[in-house]
Write a protein that holds these residues in place. Structure first.
Motif, PDB file in Angstrom:
ATOM      1  N   GLN A   4      -4.012   8.898 -15.179  1.00  0.00           N
ATOM      2  CA  GLN A   4      -2.823   9.450 -14.526  1.00  0.00           C
ATOM      3  C   GLN A   4      -2.975   9.567 -13.010  1.00  0.00           C
ATOM      4  N   ILE A   5      -4.190   9.420 -12.483  1.00  0.00           N
ATOM      5  CA  ILE A   5      -4.363   9.483 -11.026  1.00  0.00           C
ATOM      6  C   ILE A   5      -4.706   8.118 -10.436  1.00  0.00           C
ATOM      7  N   SER A   6      -4.465   7.064 -11.186  1.00  0.00           N
ATOM      8  CA  SER A   6      -4.872   5.721 -10.756  1.00  0.00           C
ATOM      9  C   SER A   6      -4.335   5.344  -9.380  1.00  0.00           C
ATOM     10  N   SER A   7      -3.036   5.479  -9.181  1.00  0.00           N
ATOM     11  CA  SER A   7      -2.437   5.045  -7.920  1.00  0.00           C
ATOM     12  C   SER A   7      -2.856   5.918  -6.737  1.00  0.00           C
ATOM     13  N   PRO A   8      -2.678   7.244  -6.802  1.00  0.00           N
ATOM     14  CA  PRO A   8      -3.075   8.050  -5.636  1.00  0.00           C
ATOM     15  C   PRO A   8      -4.559   7.986  -5.327  1.00  0.00           C
ATOM     16  N   LEU A   9      -5.413   7.881  -6.364  1.00  0.00           N
ATOM     17  CA  LEU A   9      -6.846   7.803  -6.103  1.00  0.00           C
ATOM     18  C   LEU A   9      -7.209   6.486  -5.416  1.00  0.00           C
ATOM     19  N   THR A  10      -6.595   5.394  -5.844  1.00  0.00           N
ATOM     20  CA  THR A  10      -6.869   4.099  -5.227  1.00  0.00           C
ATOM     21  C   THR A  10      -6.589   4.140  -3.732  1.00  0.00           C
TER      22      THR A  10
ATOM     23  N   TYR B 110       3.587  -8.861 -10.724  1.00  0.00           N
ATOM     24  CA  TYR B 110       3.563  -8.715  -9.262  1.00  0.00           C
ATOM     25  C   TYR B 110       4.555  -7.645  -8.833  1.00  0.00           C
ATOM     26  N   CYS B 111       4.090  -6.696  -8.038  1.00  0.00           N
ATOM     27  CA  CYS B 111       4.914  -5.540  -7.689  1.00  0.00           C
ATOM     28  C   CYS B 111       4.464  -4.956  -6.352  1.00  0.00           C
ATOM     29  N   ARG B 112       5.132  -3.894  -5.951  1.00  0.00           N
ATOM     30  CA  ARG B 112       4.814  -3.241  -4.680  1.00  0.00           C
ATOM     31  C   ARG B 112       3.384  -2.733  -4.639  1.00  0.00           C
ATOM     32  N   LEU B 113       2.891  -2.241  -5.775  1.00  0.00           N
ATOM     33  CA  LEU B 113       1.499  -1.781  -5.865  1.00  0.00           C
ATOM     34  C   LEU B 113       0.538  -2.904  -5.488  1.00  0.00           C
ATOM     35  N   ALA B 114       0.780  -4.092  -6.013  1.00  0.00           N
ATOM     36  CA  ALA B 114      -0.080  -5.243  -5.724  1.00  0.00           C
ATOM     37  C   ALA B 114      -0.041  -5.600  -4.243  1.00  0.00           C
ATOM     38  N   VAL B 115       1.158  -5.628  -3.674  1.00  0.00           N
ATOM     39  CA  VAL B 115       1.311  -6.015  -2.276  1.00  0.00           C
ATOM     40  C   VAL B 115       0.601  -5.025  -1.357  1.00  0.00           C
TER      41      VAL B 115
ATOM     42  N   GLU C 257      -3.016  -2.537 -18.096  1.00  0.00           N
ATOM     43  CA  GLU C 257      -1.762  -2.977 -17.489  1.00  0.00           C
ATOM     44  C   GLU C 257      -1.720  -2.621 -16.010  1.00  0.00           C
ATOM     45  N   PHE C 258      -2.229  -1.445 -15.652  1.00  0.00           N
ATOM     46  CA  PHE C 258      -2.272  -1.051 -14.241  1.00  0.00           C
ATOM     47  C   PHE C 258      -3.174  -2.006 -13.460  1.00  0.00           C
ATOM     48  N   ALA C 259      -4.319  -2.355 -14.062  1.00  0.00           N
ATOM     49  CA  ALA C 259      -5.243  -3.285 -13.418  1.00  0.00           C
ATOM     50  C   ALA C 259      -4.583  -4.632 -13.170  1.00  0.00           C
ATOM     51  N   MET C 260      -3.791  -5.092 -14.137  1.00  0.00           N
ATOM     52  CA  MET C 260      -3.114  -6.377 -13.983  1.00  0.00           C
ATOM     53  C   MET C 260      -2.071  -6.329 -12.868  1.00  0.00           C
ATOM     54  N   ARG C 261      -1.480  -5.165 -12.664  1.00  0.00           N
ATOM     55  CA  ARG C 261      -0.554  -5.012 -11.551  1.00  0.00           C
ATOM     56  C   ARG C 261      -1.303  -5.088 -10.218  1.00  0.00           C
ATOM     57  N   LEU C 262      -2.471  -4.486 -10.170  1.00  0.00           N
ATOM     58  CA  LEU C 262      -3.265  -4.492  -8.935  1.00  0.00           C
ATOM     59  C   LEU C 262      -3.617  -5.907  -8.487  1.00  0.00           C
TER      60      LEU C 262
ATOM     61  N   ASP D   1       1.423   4.677 -13.244  1.00  0.00           N
ATOM     62  CA  ASP D   1       0.061   5.062 -13.585  1.00  0.00           C
ATOM     63  C   ASP D   1      -0.240   4.807 -15.047  1.00  0.00           C
ATOM     64  N   ASP D   2       0.800   4.856 -15.883  1.00  0.00           N
ATOM     65  CA  ASP D   2       0.540   4.559 -17.290  1.00  0.00           C
ATOM     66  C   ASP D   2       1.188   3.249 -17.705  1.00  0.00           C
ATOM     67  N   GLY D   3       1.683   2.539 -16.710  1.00  0.00           N
ATOM     68  CA  GLY D   3       2.232   1.212 -16.998  1.00  0.00           C
ATOM     69  C   GLY D   3       3.605   1.242 -17.611  1.00  0.00           C
ATOM     70  N   SER D   4       4.274   2.407 -17.681  1.00  0.00           N
ATOM     71  CA  SER D   4       5.519   2.499 -18.415  1.00  0.00           C
ATOM     72  C   SER D   4       6.748   2.187 -17.579  1.00  0.00           C
ATOM     73  N   GLY D   5       6.611   2.182 -16.237  1.00  0.00           N
ATOM     74  CA  GLY D   5       7.779   1.999 -15.393  1.00  0.00           C
ATOM     75  C   GLY D   5       7.921   0.565 -14.930  1.00  0.00           C
ATOM     76  N   SER D   6       9.164   0.056 -14.909  1.00  0.00           N
ATOM     77  CA  SER D   6       9.406  -1.282 -14.401  1.00  0.00           C
ATOM     78  C   SER D   6       9.612  -1.222 -12.907  1.00  0.00           C
ATOM     79  N   ASP D   7       9.566  -2.369 -12.259  1.00  0.00           N
ATOM     80  CA  ASP D   7       9.797  -2.396 -10.818  1.00  0.00           C
ATOM     81  C   ASP D   7      11.214  -1.960 -10.503  1.00  0.00           C
ATOM     82  N   GLU D   8      12.166  -2.292 -11.408  1.00  0.00           N
ATOM     83  CA  GLU D   8      13.538  -1.875 -11.187  1.00  0.00           C
ATOM     84  C   GLU D   8      13.651  -0.363 -11.247  1.00  0.00           C
ATOM     85  N   GLU D   9      12.946   0.275 -12.203  1.00  0.00           N
ATOM     86  CA  GLU D   9      12.974   1.723 -12.299  1.00  0.00           C
ATOM     87  C   GLU D   9      12.357   2.357 -11.075  1.00  0.00           C
TER      88      GLU D   9
END
Length: 365
Positions: free
Chosen positions: A129-135, A169-174, A155-160, A289-297
């Motif tokens: 649950q802290i994947s994004s802010p910790l990174t 591919y998403c904002r997190l990756a960029v 799934e989070f790793a694949m986004r990275l 953080d848990d992979g549940s949200g789409s880029d549109e969301e």
């Protein structure tokens, strides 16, 4: 025979304890406590981290210390950050009376609230649950470290690590790949943990770019956030939206005041990334953080449902002038990005687009 069985049972328990067993400790899934129990995976992570005998290693979430003990065999020092007092006690017990006792420093607190010390390598099996802010907290750390090897939800790793044109591919990756080189190392099945999580995991290696790119990162994220709000629409369609134009025109009118003190539009990267990680507008939505949200969301906050500037607060800013709209579209047309889609744009594309907007006096803050 019963005596032999009892002795055998005691021997097994002792062996389990010596190997870092977890007898007597209850793990809490709600706190993200999933202990990596497979020694082969543990050894693989240590090997892939490339720990040197002169390294100071930061370990986040050591748990019962299975990974910690292997790191202590390789490193000069291990700094373990652990929130759970039971795990702190277990970790202390494991090194007590061993040659590694003086090599281990334990910081008993929430890693997101900790002022992290100097380290060369970070190795972490973190609560997902802290994947994004910790990174982004790690990427903002100074002085910069050599690499971080982190266990994420798969799934989070694949986004990275996703590349332009790929589905993940998403904002997190960029944002991450702007600041670091990111590599997927290995996938780890859920049965390698106790208790097993509901999803598979992956180990990712992150190598910060040093020095970081000389751009205003808050402005960069403002552009990327807007583009990925509807990543499969053309930029021409996104930048024709009334609320988006109104917000940009307001920024345009304030640009001189906002950027006069910023030394050519650059801001302190540490402060910028920390603000993004900790504020409501942190890089990537919490759902990611848990992979549940789409880029549109993730983009609803920015798009305000129908596309544009994020709800009633922005709608109250009014409409942009026709002349400003033409100015925006002229920048997109002249730079060749009016028909481009964020889903297929590279780092260089976003950098070129930001430079084109900035040259026209248009900023994203």
């Amino acid at each position: 025979m019963s005596g032999l069985r009892a002795a055998g049972g005691v021997a097994k328990k002792s062996a389990k304890k010596a190997a870092g067993g977890f007898s007597g400790i209850e793990f809490h899934k709600s706190k993200g406590q999933h202990i990596l129990k497979n020694p082969l995976v543990v050894q693989s992570i240590v090997d892939k981290a490339g720990v040197k005998s002169t390294d100071v290693v930061l370990e986040i979430g050591p748990g019962t210390g299975n990974l910690t003990m292997k790191l202590l065999e390789r490193a000069k020092k291990v700094i373990a950050v652990e929130l759970d007092p039971r795990m702190v006690l277990e970790l202390t017990r494991r090194v007590q009376g061993t040659p590694y006792q003086n090599q281990l420093q334990i910081i008993h607190m929430d890693v997101m609230k900790a002022d992290l010390p100097y380290f060369d390598i970070c190795v972490a099996n973190i609560p997902y649950q802290i994947s994004s802010p910790l990174t982004f907290k790690l990427l903002a750390h100074r002085p910069s470290f050599r690499a971080a090897v982190i266990m994420y939800q798969h799934e989070f790793a694949m986004r990275l690590v996703a590349k332009p044109g790929e589905g993940m591919y998403c904002r997190l990756a960029v944002n991450t790949q702007l600041l670091a080189r990111v590599h997927h190392l290995l996938k780890v099945g859920k049965n390698n943990f106790r208790p097993p999580p509901k999803v598979d995991s992956s180990v990712v290696r992150i190598e910060p770019r040093n020095p970081p790119p000389p751009i205003n990162f808050l402005e960069w994220d403002g552009l990327v956030r807007l583009c990925f709000g509807r990543k499969n629409k053309t930029l021409g369609a996104i930048f024709r939206q009334g609320n988006t134009l109104a917000l940009l025109e307001q920024n345009y009118q304030m640009a001189a005041a906002l950027h006069k003190a910023a030394d050519g539009g650059q801001v302190d990267l540490v402060a910028a990334v920390n603000a993004l990680a900790m504020a409501d507008g942190k890089p990537d939505a919490a759902a990611d953080d848990d992979g549940s949200g789409s880029d549109e969301e993730m983009g609803e906050e920015e798009e305000g449902g129908k596309g544009g500037g994020g709800g009633s607060a922005r709608r109250r800013r009014g409409k942009a002038s026709e002349g400003f709209k033409e100015q925006i579209l002229e920048v997109l047309q002249r730079s060749g990005y009016i028909e481009k889609r964020a889903a297929k744009m590279s780092q260089d594309d976003f950098l070129a687009l930001l430079a084109a907007f900035n040259a026209g006096g248009i900023h994203f803050t």
